[in-house]
Design a protein around this motif. Structure first.
Motif, PDB file in Angstrom:
ATOM      1  N   LYS A  70     -10.179 -51.929 -32.550  1.00  0.00           N
ATOM      2  CA  LYS A  70     -10.562 -51.850 -31.139  1.00  0.00           C
ATOM      3  C   LYS A  70      -9.411 -52.296 -30.242  1.00  0.00           C
ATOM      4  CE  LYS A  70     -14.108 -53.288 -27.831  1.00  0.00           C
ATOM      5  NZ  LYS A  70     -15.344 -54.089 -27.628  1.00  0.00           N
ATOM      6  N   GLY A  71      -9.037 -51.412 -29.309  1.00  0.00           N
ATOM      7  CA  GLY A  71      -7.973 -51.721 -28.372  1.00  0.00           C
ATOM      8  C   GLY A  71      -6.577 -51.630 -28.946  1.00  0.00           C
ATOM      9  N   THR A  72      -6.448 -51.134 -30.180  1.00  0.00           N
ATOM     10  CA  THR A  72      -5.140 -51.019 -30.807  1.00  0.00           C
ATOM     11  C   THR A  72      -4.739 -49.551 -30.922  1.00  0.00           C
ATOM     12  OG1 THR A  72      -5.898 -50.833 -33.119  1.00  0.00           O
ATOM     13  CG2 THR A  72      -5.738 -53.055 -32.181  1.00  0.00           C
ATOM     14  N   TRP A  73      -3.575 -49.319 -31.497  1.00  0.00           N
ATOM     15  CA  TRP A  73      -3.064 -47.971 -31.749  1.00  0.00           C
ATOM     16  C   TRP A  73      -3.993 -47.173 -32.646  1.00  0.00           C
ATOM     17  CZ3 TRP A  73       0.213 -44.395 -30.225  1.00  0.00           C
ATOM     18  CH2 TRP A  73       0.778 -43.494 -31.122  1.00  0.00           C
ATOM     19  N   PHE A  74      -4.799 -47.850 -33.461  1.00  0.00           N
ATOM     20  CA  PHE A  74      -5.643 -47.182 -34.453  1.00  0.00           C
ATOM     21  C   PHE A  74      -7.084 -47.018 -33.987  1.00  0.00           C
ATOM     22  CE2 PHE A  74      -2.392 -49.819 -36.507  1.00  0.00           C
ATOM     23  CZ  PHE A  74      -1.673 -48.854 -37.180  1.00  0.00           C
ATOM     24  N   ASP A  75      -7.370 -47.282 -32.731  1.00  0.00           N
ATOM     25  CA  ASP A  75      -8.733 -47.221 -32.213  1.00  0.00           C
ATOM     26  C   ASP A  75      -9.275 -45.792 -32.279  1.00  0.00           C
ATOM     27  OD1 ASP A  75     -11.094 -47.993 -31.131  1.00  0.00           O
ATOM     28  OD2 ASP A  75     -10.285 -48.586 -29.176  1.00  0.00           O
ATOM     29  N   ASN A  76     -10.492 -45.642 -32.808  1.00  0.00           N
ATOM     30  CA  ASN A  76     -11.188 -44.346 -32.902  1.00  0.00           C
ATOM     31  C   ASN A  76     -10.455 -43.318 -33.752  1.00  0.00           C
ATOM     32  OD1 ASN A  76     -13.372 -45.122 -31.212  1.00  0.00           O
ATOM     33  ND2 ASN A  76     -12.106 -44.731 -29.409  1.00  0.00           N
ATOM     34  N   VAL A  77      -9.660 -43.773 -34.693  1.00  0.00           N
ATOM     35  CA  VAL A  77      -8.917 -42.877 -35.568  1.00  0.00           C
ATOM     36  C   VAL A  77      -9.747 -42.542 -36.803  1.00  0.00           C
ATOM     37  CG1 VAL A  77      -6.897 -42.697 -37.062  1.00  0.00           C
ATOM     38  CG2 VAL A  77      -6.671 -43.649 -34.772  1.00  0.00           C
ATOM     39  N   LYS A  78      -9.760 -41.277 -37.185  1.00  0.00           N
ATOM     40  CA  LYS A  78     -10.514 -40.829 -38.358  1.00  0.00           C
ATOM     41  C   LYS A  78      -9.612 -40.547 -39.557  1.00  0.00           C
ATOM     42  CE  LYS A  78     -14.125 -40.881 -35.715  1.00  0.00           C
ATOM     43  NZ  LYS A  78     -15.102 -42.006 -35.843  1.00  0.00           N
ATOM     44  N   MET A  79      -8.322 -40.785 -39.415  1.00  0.00           N
ATOM     45  CA  MET A  79      -7.380 -40.516 -40.492  1.00  0.00           C
ATOM     46  C   MET A  79      -7.095 -41.789 -41.273  1.00  0.00           C
ATOM     47  SD  MET A  79      -4.714 -38.264 -38.228  1.00  0.00           S
ATOM     48  CE  MET A  79      -3.706 -37.847 -39.641  1.00  0.00           C
ATOM     49  N   THR A  80      -6.431 -41.621 -42.402  1.00  0.00           N
ATOM     50  CA  THR A  80      -6.046 -42.784 -43.190  1.00  0.00           C
ATOM     51  C   THR A  80      -4.826 -43.436 -42.557  1.00  0.00           C
ATOM     52  OG1 THR A  80      -4.536 -41.565 -44.646  1.00  0.00           O
ATOM     53  CG2 THR A  80      -6.878 -41.639 -45.272  1.00  0.00           C
ATOM     54  N   MET A  81      -4.616 -44.704 -42.884  1.00  0.00           N
ATOM     55  CA  MET A  81      -3.469 -45.426 -42.350  1.00  0.00           C
ATOM     56  C   MET A  81      -2.159 -44.786 -42.801  1.00  0.00           C
ATOM     57  SD  MET A  81      -4.412 -48.142 -40.539  1.00  0.00           S
ATOM     58  CE  MET A  81      -3.196 -49.427 -40.751  1.00  0.00           C
ATOM     59  N   SER A  82      -2.125 -44.338 -44.041  1.00  0.00           N
ATOM     60  CA  SER A  82      -0.897 -43.722 -44.553  1.00  0.00           C
ATOM     61  C   SER A  82      -0.542 -42.464 -43.771  1.00  0.00           C
ATOM     62  CB  SER A  82      -1.055 -43.389 -46.038  1.00  0.00           C
ATOM     63  OG  SER A  82      -1.232 -44.560 -46.806  1.00  0.00           O
ATOM     64  N   GLN A  83      -1.554 -41.662 -43.431  1.00  0.00           N
ATOM     65  CA  GLN A  83      -1.303 -40.458 -42.650  1.00  0.00           C
ATOM     66  C   GLN A  83      -0.780 -40.789 -41.263  1.00  0.00           C
ATOM     67  OE1 GLN A  83      -5.250 -38.702 -43.113  1.00  0.00           O
ATOM     68  NE2 GLN A  83      -4.352 -36.972 -44.226  1.00  0.00           N
ATOM     69  N   ILE A  84      -1.313 -41.835 -40.649  1.00  0.00           N
ATOM     70  CA  ILE A  84      -0.874 -42.233 -39.309  1.00  0.00           C
ATOM     71  C   ILE A  84       0.592 -42.643 -39.324  1.00  0.00           C
ATOM     72  CG2 ILE A  84      -1.197 -43.905 -37.455  1.00  0.00           C
ATOM     73  CD1 ILE A  84      -4.179 -43.992 -38.271  1.00  0.00           C
ATOM     74  N   PHE A  85       0.962 -43.479 -40.275  1.00  0.00           N
ATOM     75  CA  PHE A  85       2.344 -43.936 -40.340  1.00  0.00           C
ATOM     76  C   PHE A  85       3.286 -42.779 -40.713  1.00  0.00           C
ATOM     77  CE2 PHE A  85       0.589 -48.338 -40.899  1.00  0.00           C
ATOM     78  CZ  PHE A  85       1.176 -48.854 -39.756  1.00  0.00           C
ATOM     79  N   TYR A  86       2.808 -41.878 -41.529  1.00  0.00           N
ATOM     80  CA  TYR A  86       3.628 -40.715 -41.877  1.00  0.00           C
ATOM     81  C   TYR A  86       3.892 -39.857 -40.637  1.00  0.00           C
ATOM     82  CZ  TYR A  86       4.800 -36.033 -43.505  1.00  0.00           C
ATOM     83  OH  TYR A  86       5.400 -34.814 -43.661  1.00  0.00           O
ATOM     84  N   LEU A  87       2.858 -39.617 -39.831  1.00  0.00           N
ATOM     85  CA  LEU A  87       3.029 -38.828 -38.614  1.00  0.00           C
ATOM     86  C   LEU A  87       3.946 -39.543 -37.619  1.00  0.00           C
ATOM     87  CD1 LEU A  87      -0.619 -37.515 -38.164  1.00  0.00           C
ATOM     88  CD2 LEU A  87       1.420 -36.124 -38.602  1.00  0.00           C
ATOM     89  N   MET A  88       3.851 -40.855 -37.555  1.00  0.00           N
ATOM     90  CA  MET A  88       4.750 -41.615 -36.689  1.00  0.00           C
ATOM     91  C   MET A  88       6.202 -41.471 -37.150  1.00  0.00           C
ATOM     92  SD  MET A  88       2.496 -45.081 -36.165  1.00  0.00           S
ATOM     93  CE  MET A  88       3.790 -45.928 -35.252  1.00  0.00           C
ATOM     94  N   TYR A  89       6.397 -41.516 -38.468  1.00  0.00           N
ATOM     95  CA  TYR A  89       7.754 -41.352 -39.008  1.00  0.00           C
ATOM     96  C   TYR A  89       8.284 -39.949 -38.689  1.00  0.00           C
ATOM     97  CZ  TYR A  89      11.526 -40.600 -42.338  1.00  0.00           C
ATOM     98  OH  TYR A  89      12.730 -40.274 -42.894  1.00  0.00           O
ATOM     99  N   ALA A  90       7.429 -38.933 -38.847  1.00  0.00           N
ATOM    100  CA  ALA A  90       7.852 -37.557 -38.581  1.00  0.00           C
ATOM    101  C   ALA A  90       8.238 -37.369 -37.118  1.00  0.00           C
ATOM    102  CB  ALA A  90       6.742 -36.588 -38.970  1.00  0.00           C
ATOM    103  N   TYR A  91       7.437 -37.922 -36.216  1.00  0.00           N
ATOM    104  CA  TYR A  91       7.767 -37.814 -34.793  1.00  0.00           C
ATOM    105  C   TYR A  91       9.065 -38.560 -34.477  1.00  0.00           C
ATOM    106  CZ  TYR A  91       7.870 -38.894 -29.854  1.00  0.00           C
ATOM    107  OH  TYR A  91       8.287 -39.056 -28.552  1.00  0.00           O
ATOM    108  N   ALA A  92       9.193 -39.768 -34.983  1.00  0.00           N
ATOM    109  CA  ALA A  92      10.364 -40.589 -34.684  1.00  0.00           C
ATOM    110  C   ALA A  92      11.651 -39.902 -35.111  1.00  0.00           C
ATOM    111  CB  ALA A  92      10.241 -41.959 -35.355  1.00  0.00           C
ATOM    112  N   ASN A  93      11.587 -39.142 -36.197  1.00  0.00           N
ATOM    113  CA  ASN A  93      12.773 -38.458 -36.705  1.00  0.00           C
ATOM    114  C   ASN A  93      12.868 -37.015 -36.227  1.00  0.00           C
ATOM    115  OD1 ASN A  93      14.281 -40.257 -38.890  1.00  0.00           O
ATOM    116  ND2 ASN A  93      12.089 -40.716 -39.015  1.00  0.00           N
TER     117      ASN A  93
END
Length: 351
Positions: free
Chosen positions: A118-141
């Motif tokens: 609640k109130g964080t980057w992961f609020d209301n997310v339906k994906m796994t944590m690994s997928q979120i960090f992977y997408l963040m890595y892909a965007y960052a690069n």
């Protein structure tokens, strides 16, 4: 005894720490921290790549620990009713779990269960944590959508969809924009008395149907201080380049008393009335053409335009992509890790 190499050879890195004594009072400070010059191999090995993301963030447990260590989710929470530490359970939340009070089943539990997201980057997310960090890595690069989908290691049975990747890249971009704007505000205006700022304009344009002269696009104002790499860019509203538009944009980024070098443009003449010293290229040409120039700001345009797809030139959110470019430019100049810089942006925006 003489100092060790770690102590004697220092260079600037991109870490940000709080230093209330040397910086104005603010809730979050931006500052550089010294790191050894000679540790090139160590610095390279420390940076993230997709294999490292897989090894260190490939499971839910690893991702949660990483999020906790980087203060992206809370580690603990007190029950508002009993004033006791709450317990973390993972049955009701597929990502980071929930805080639950087990003190009393009837008095507290039903109203004290709170998602850790609640109130964080992961609020209301339906994906796994690994997928979120992977997408963040892909965007960052700066991966493309197709490459992000192709290289996905997070699920053997399913693959990411293009709309999902597009949405998460948009979330990351919005976070970066807020972070970069706050950063510019913190560092303040460029220039000042005795300093020179070069100013120039360019049009981000493309030919209609790839034929004829350039007629479609948007005008962008660029400003950079001599002896500095702090570049400021602003999209001219409605492609208007009058003094009423340009002067406020310059005042937003350039301190009064600055000597401003420009190429041509009558719209800049009123800067003299706003406590700026104006120098035009035509003032000293051809008698002494090398005494002043705008080469530094003009040299930026080719690099900036290479960053963008021409399809972005006519989009209303070109200003957002320009701010993203400034964030990525800072990373390249200071040799930062893009993934770690995105983590910093998330931490700052969702503090």
């Amino acid at each position: 005894m003489s100092d060790s190499p770690q102590e004697s050879q220092q260079s600037t890195s991109c870490s940000e720490v709080e230093n209330p004594q040397s910086q104005p009072s603010t809730s979050h400070q931006f500052e550089f921290v010294e790191t050894p010059k000679w540790s090139y191999v160590k610095d390279v090995k420390k940076k993230w790549n997709v294999v490292k993301v897989f090894r260190m963030l490939g499971t839910r447990e690893q991702a949660i620990v990483f999020a906790e260590e980087n203060c992206m989710i809370p580690k603990s929470k007190m029950c508002n009713y009993h004033k006791k530490a709450m317990t973390i359970v993972y049955t009701s939340n597929k990502t980071v779990g929930s805080f639950t009070c087990h003190k009393c089943a009837h008095a507290c539990r039903s109203r004290a269960k709170v998602s850790r997201a609640k109130g964080t980057w992961f609020d209301n997310v339906k994906m796994t944590m690994s997928q979120i960090f992977y997408l963040m890595y892909a965007y960052a690069n700066k991966w493309s959508y197709s490459m992000t989908i192709k290289e996905d290691f997070t699920d053997d049975k399913h693959c990411l969809s293009k709309p999902t990747v597009c949405d998460w890249f948009k979330y990351c971009r919005e976070t970066v924009i807020l972070y970069q704007l706050e950063k510019q505000t913190f560092f303040g205006k460029i220039g000042g008395p005795g300093k020179i700022v070069q100013i120039d304009e360019t049009k981000f344009a493309k030919r209609k149907y790839n034929k004829g002269r350039h007629i479609e696009g948007q005008w962008v104002l660029g400003m950079i201080e001599d002896g500095s790499e702090d570049l400021r860019l602003e999209v001219c509203p409605n492609n208007i380049r009058t003094a009423e538009v340009l002067v406020p944009l310059i005042q937003k980024h350039v301190a009064e008393g600055t000597t401003i070098h420009i190429n041509v443009g009558e719209a800049y003449d009123t800067l003299k009335d706003h406590n700026y010293i104006l120098k035009k290229m035509t003032d000293n040409f051809p008698a002494n053409p090398l005494c002043m120039h705008t080469q530094k700001i003009e040299a930026q345009w080719r690099v900036v335009k290479q960053f963008f797809s021409k399809d972005l030139y006519n989009r209303e959110n070109l200003a957002d992509f320009i701010i993203e470019y400034l964030w990525r430019r800072y990373i390249i100049i200071n040799k930062c890790d893009p993934f770690e810089e995105l983590i910093k942006a998330v931490k700052y925006v969702y503090k």
